[in-house]
Design a protein around this motif. Structure first.
Motif, PDB file in Angstrom:
ATOM      1  N   TYR A  29       0.838  -1.200   0.000  1.00  0.00           N
ATOM      2  CA  TYR A  29       0.000   0.000   0.000  1.00  0.00           C
ATOM      3  C   TYR A  29       0.876   1.255   0.000  1.00  0.00           C
ATOM      4  CZ  TYR A  29      -3.375  -3.529   1.435  1.00  0.00           C
ATOM      5  OH  TYR A  29      -4.160  -4.659   1.494  1.00  0.00           O
ATOM      6  N   PRO A  30       1.534   1.545  -1.138  1.00  0.00           N
ATOM      7  CA  PRO A  30       2.480   2.672  -1.180  1.00  0.00           C
ATOM      8  C   PRO A  30       1.828   4.043  -0.990  1.00  0.00           C
ATOM      9  CG  PRO A  30       2.186   1.700  -3.360  1.00  0.00           C
ATOM     10  CD  PRO A  30       1.465   0.817  -2.396  1.00  0.00           C
ATOM     11  N   ALA A  31       0.511   4.140  -1.157  1.00  0.00           N
ATOM     12  CA  ALA A  31      -0.169   5.426  -0.981  1.00  0.00           C
ATOM     13  C   ALA A  31      -0.433   5.748   0.488  1.00  0.00           C
ATOM     14  CB  ALA A  31      -1.485   5.434  -1.759  1.00  0.00           C
ATOM     15  N   ILE A  32      -0.183   4.778   1.363  1.00  0.00           N
ATOM     16  CA  ILE A  32      -0.420   4.988   2.792  1.00  0.00           C
ATOM     17  C   ILE A  32       0.914   5.219   3.499  1.00  0.00           C
ATOM     18  CG2 ILE A  32      -1.289   3.964   4.929  1.00  0.00           C
ATOM     19  CD1 ILE A  32      -3.291   2.381   3.245  1.00  0.00           C
ATOM     20  N   ASN A  33       0.942   6.226   4.357  1.00  0.00           N
ATOM     21  CA  ASN A  33       2.121   6.543   5.159  1.00  0.00           C
ATOM     22  C   ASN A  33       1.975   5.841   6.513  1.00  0.00           C
ATOM     23  OD1 ASN A  33       4.480   7.907   6.081  1.00  0.00           O
ATOM     24  ND2 ASN A  33       3.158   9.374   7.107  1.00  0.00           N
ATOM     25  N   PHE A  34       2.931   4.979   6.841  1.00  0.00           N
ATOM     26  CA  PHE A  34       2.901   4.237   8.098  1.00  0.00           C
ATOM     27  C   PHE A  34       3.932   4.790   9.068  1.00  0.00           C
ATOM     28  CE2 PHE A  34       1.251   1.263   4.995  1.00  0.00           C
ATOM     29  CZ  PHE A  34       0.264   0.577   5.682  1.00  0.00           C
ATOM     30  N   LYS A  35       3.558   4.869  10.342  1.00  0.00           N
ATOM     31  CA  LYS A  35       4.478   5.197  11.416  1.00  0.00           C
ATOM     32  C   LYS A  35       4.215   4.218  12.553  1.00  0.00           C
ATOM     33  CE  LYS A  35       5.056  10.112  10.561  1.00  0.00           C
ATOM     34  NZ  LYS A  35       4.925  11.454  11.108  1.00  0.00           N
ATOM     35  N   MET A  36       5.225   4.039  13.399  1.00  0.00           N
ATOM     36  CA  MET A  36       5.074   3.146  14.538  1.00  0.00           C
ATOM     37  C   MET A  36       5.480   3.857  15.821  1.00  0.00           C
ATOM     38  SD  MET A  36       6.807  -0.574  15.094  1.00  0.00           S
ATOM     39  CE  MET A  36       7.444  -0.927  16.722  1.00  0.00           C
ATOM     40  N   ALA A  37       4.632   3.781  16.829  1.00  0.00           N
ATOM     41  CA  ALA A  37       4.940   4.338  18.146  1.00  0.00           C
ATOM     42  C   ALA A  37       5.786   3.346  18.929  1.00  0.00           C
ATOM     43  CB  ALA A  37       3.642   4.642  18.891  1.00  0.00           C
ATOM     44  N   GLY A  38       6.359   3.795  20.026  1.00  0.00           N
ATOM     45  CA  GLY A  38       7.134   2.920  20.892  1.00  0.00           C
ATOM     46  C   GLY A  38       6.237   2.134  21.840  1.00  0.00           C
ATOM     47  N   PRO A  39       6.827   1.228  22.609  1.00  0.00           N
ATOM     48  CA  PRO A  39       6.058   0.435  23.566  1.00  0.00           C
ATOM     49  C   PRO A  39       5.630   1.263  24.779  1.00  0.00           C
ATOM     50  CG  PRO A  39       8.379  -0.044  23.799  1.00  0.00           C
ATOM     51  CD  PRO A  39       8.246   0.888  22.617  1.00  0.00           C
ATOM     52  N   ILE A  40       4.802   0.686  25.606  1.00  0.00           N
ATOM     53  CA  ILE A  40       4.218   1.369  26.760  1.00  0.00           C
ATOM     54  C   ILE A  40       5.176   1.511  27.937  1.00  0.00           C
ATOM     55  CG2 ILE A  40       2.421   1.179  28.534  1.00  0.00           C
ATOM     56  CD1 ILE A  40       0.828  -0.457  26.465  1.00  0.00           C
ATOM     57  N   GLY A  41       5.959   0.504  28.211  1.00  0.00           N
ATOM     58  CA  GLY A  41       6.649   0.255  29.461  1.00  0.00           C
ATOM     59  C   GLY A  41       7.330   1.324  30.259  1.00  0.00           C
ATOM     60  N   LYS A  42       8.156   2.146  29.693  1.00  0.00           N
ATOM     61  CA  LYS A  42       8.980   3.053  30.488  1.00  0.00           C
ATOM     62  C   LYS A  42       8.222   4.362  30.756  1.00  0.00           C
ATOM     63  CE  LYS A  42      13.665   4.769  30.780  1.00  0.00           C
ATOM     64  NZ  LYS A  42      14.902   4.989  30.071  1.00  0.00           N
ATOM     65  N   GLU A  43       7.185   4.233  31.576  1.00  0.00           N
ATOM     66  CA  GLU A  43       6.348   5.376  31.931  1.00  0.00           C
ATOM     67  C   GLU A  43       6.101   5.344  33.436  1.00  0.00           C
ATOM     68  OE1 GLU A  43       5.183   7.796  29.971  1.00  0.00           O
ATOM     69  OE2 GLU A  43       5.873   6.951  28.073  1.00  0.00           O
ATOM     70  N   GLU A  44       6.100   6.493  34.054  1.00  0.00           N
ATOM     71  CA  GLU A  44       5.858   6.572  35.490  1.00  0.00           C
ATOM     72  C   GLU A  44       4.501   5.998  35.873  1.00  0.00           C
ATOM     73  OE1 GLU A  44       6.453   9.905  38.397  1.00  0.00           O
ATOM     74  OE2 GLU A  44       7.969  10.425  36.879  1.00  0.00           O
ATOM     75  N   GLN A  45       3.531   6.137  35.005  1.00  0.00           N
ATOM     76  CA  GLN A  45       2.193   5.631  35.293  1.00  0.00           C
ATOM     77  C   GLN A  45       2.192   4.117  35.493  1.00  0.00           C
ATOM     78  OE1 GLN A  45       2.990   7.658  32.758  1.00  0.00           O
ATOM     79  NE2 GLN A  45       1.457   9.244  32.491  1.00  0.00           N
ATOM     80  N   MET A  46       3.153   3.408  34.912  1.00  0.00           N
ATOM     81  CA  MET A  46       3.231   1.959  35.106  1.00  0.00           C
ATOM     82  C   MET A  46       3.547   1.641  36.562  1.00  0.00           C
ATOM     83  SD  MET A  46       2.317   0.842  32.252  1.00  0.00           S
ATOM     84  CE  MET A  46       2.600  -0.902  32.486  1.00  0.00           C
ATOM     85  N   ALA A  47       4.411   2.409  37.181  1.00  0.00           N
ATOM     86  CA  ALA A  47       4.711   2.222  38.600  1.00  0.00           C
ATOM     87  C   ALA A  47       3.474   2.523  39.441  1.00  0.00           C
ATOM     88  CB  ALA A  47       5.879   3.108  39.022  1.00  0.00           C
ATOM     89  N   ASP A  48       2.714   3.542  39.051  1.00  0.00           N
ATOM     90  CA  ASP A  48       1.480   3.871  39.771  1.00  0.00           C
ATOM     91  C   ASP A  48       0.484   2.714  39.704  1.00  0.00           C
ATOM     92  OD1 ASP A  48       2.526   6.376  40.364  1.00  0.00           O
ATOM     93  OD2 ASP A  48       1.505   7.360  38.682  1.00  0.00           O
ATOM     94  N   ILE A  49       0.378   2.090  38.560  1.00  0.00           N
ATOM     95  CA  ILE A  49      -0.514   0.935  38.410  1.00  0.00           C
ATOM     96  C   ILE A  49      -0.055  -0.206  39.315  1.00  0.00           C
ATOM     97  CG2 ILE A  49      -1.293  -0.864  36.807  1.00  0.00           C
ATOM     98  CD1 ILE A  49      -1.186   1.354  34.601  1.00  0.00           C
ATOM     99  N   LEU A  50       1.244  -0.470  39.346  1.00  0.00           N
ATOM    100  CA  LEU A  50       1.764  -1.521  40.231  1.00  0.00           C
ATOM    101  C   LEU A  50       1.494  -1.190  41.700  1.00  0.00           C
ATOM    102  CD1 LEU A  50       5.139  -2.399  38.492  1.00  0.00           C
ATOM    103  CD2 LEU A  50       3.065  -3.796  38.599  1.00  0.00           C
ATOM    104  N   LEU A  51       1.703   0.058  42.081  1.00  0.00           N
ATOM    105  CA  LEU A  51       1.433   0.464  43.462  1.00  0.00           C
ATOM    106  C   LEU A  51      -0.048   0.312  43.802  1.00  0.00           C
ATOM    107  CD1 LEU A  51       3.806   3.532  43.662  1.00  0.00           C
ATOM    108  CD2 LEU A  51       4.033   1.374  44.921  1.00  0.00           C
ATOM    109  N   LYS A  52      -0.901   0.586  42.856  1.00  0.00           N
ATOM    110  CA  LYS A  52      -2.345   0.399  43.055  1.00  0.00           C
ATOM    111  C   LYS A  52      -2.641  -1.087  43.310  1.00  0.00           C
ATOM    112  CE  LYS A  52      -6.763   1.105  40.702  1.00  0.00           C
ATOM    113  NZ  LYS A  52      -7.363   1.558  39.449  1.00  0.00           N
ATOM    114  N   ARG A  53      -2.037  -1.954  42.538  1.00  0.00           N
ATOM    115  CA  ARG A  53      -2.225  -3.397  42.725  1.00  0.00           C
ATOM    116  C   ARG A  53      -1.713  -3.842  44.097  1.00  0.00           C
ATOM    117  NH1 ARG A  53      -4.731  -2.405  38.913  1.00  0.00           N
ATOM    118  NH2 ARG A  53      -4.755  -3.332  36.878  1.00  0.00           N
TER     119      ARG A  53
END
Length: 121
Positions: free
Chosen positions: A93-117
């Motif tokens: 599909y050469p007419a479509i421009n593709f980009k890719m975001a990075g993974p979720i992991g290295k975010e402070e909110q992940m530590a907050d989720i673990l602390l909530k658990r």
């Protein structure tokens, strides 16, 4: 301006519960993001695949696709597998421009989720 689609991609699972939980996340993003073009795709096992979603979008006004991995860290799928899938789709599909975001992991909110658990135990 060209329309953009967001495709959130996970590994895929035989577990119905896992697929339902992924769908919940995708649908929550769709509700919160100001764009109707938010989709969930799976690398394998489950449907739809990344290729199936892109095929559906190919004959629409969508000209930009951002692939957002629903993975924690820069493992093999992020470094090799998903980029390879995107390269194959770029060739199809050469007419479509593709980009890719990075993974979720290295975010402070992940530590907050673990602390909530931890606090609920």
């Amino acid at each position: 301006m060209n329309a953009q689609a967001i495709i959130i991609i996970d590994h895929g699972s035989k577990s119905i519960t896992a697929t339902e939980e992924f769908d919940f996340v995708v649908n929550t993003v769709k509700k919160k993001y100001i764009n109707d073009h938010v989709y969930g795709a799976h690398m394998e096992i489950s449907s739809p695949s990344l290729g199936e979603i892109v095929k559906q979008l190919a004959n629409t006004q969508i000209k930009n696709i951002l692939v957002v991995p629903y993975f924690l860290f820069n493992g093999r799928h992020i470094i090799r597998d998903i980029p390879q899938m995107i390269e194959e789709l770029k060739a199809q599909y050469p007419a479509i421009n593709f980009k890719m975001a990075g993974p979720i992991g290295k975010e402070e909110q992940m530590a907050d989720i673990l602390l909530k658990r931890i606090s609920t135990m």
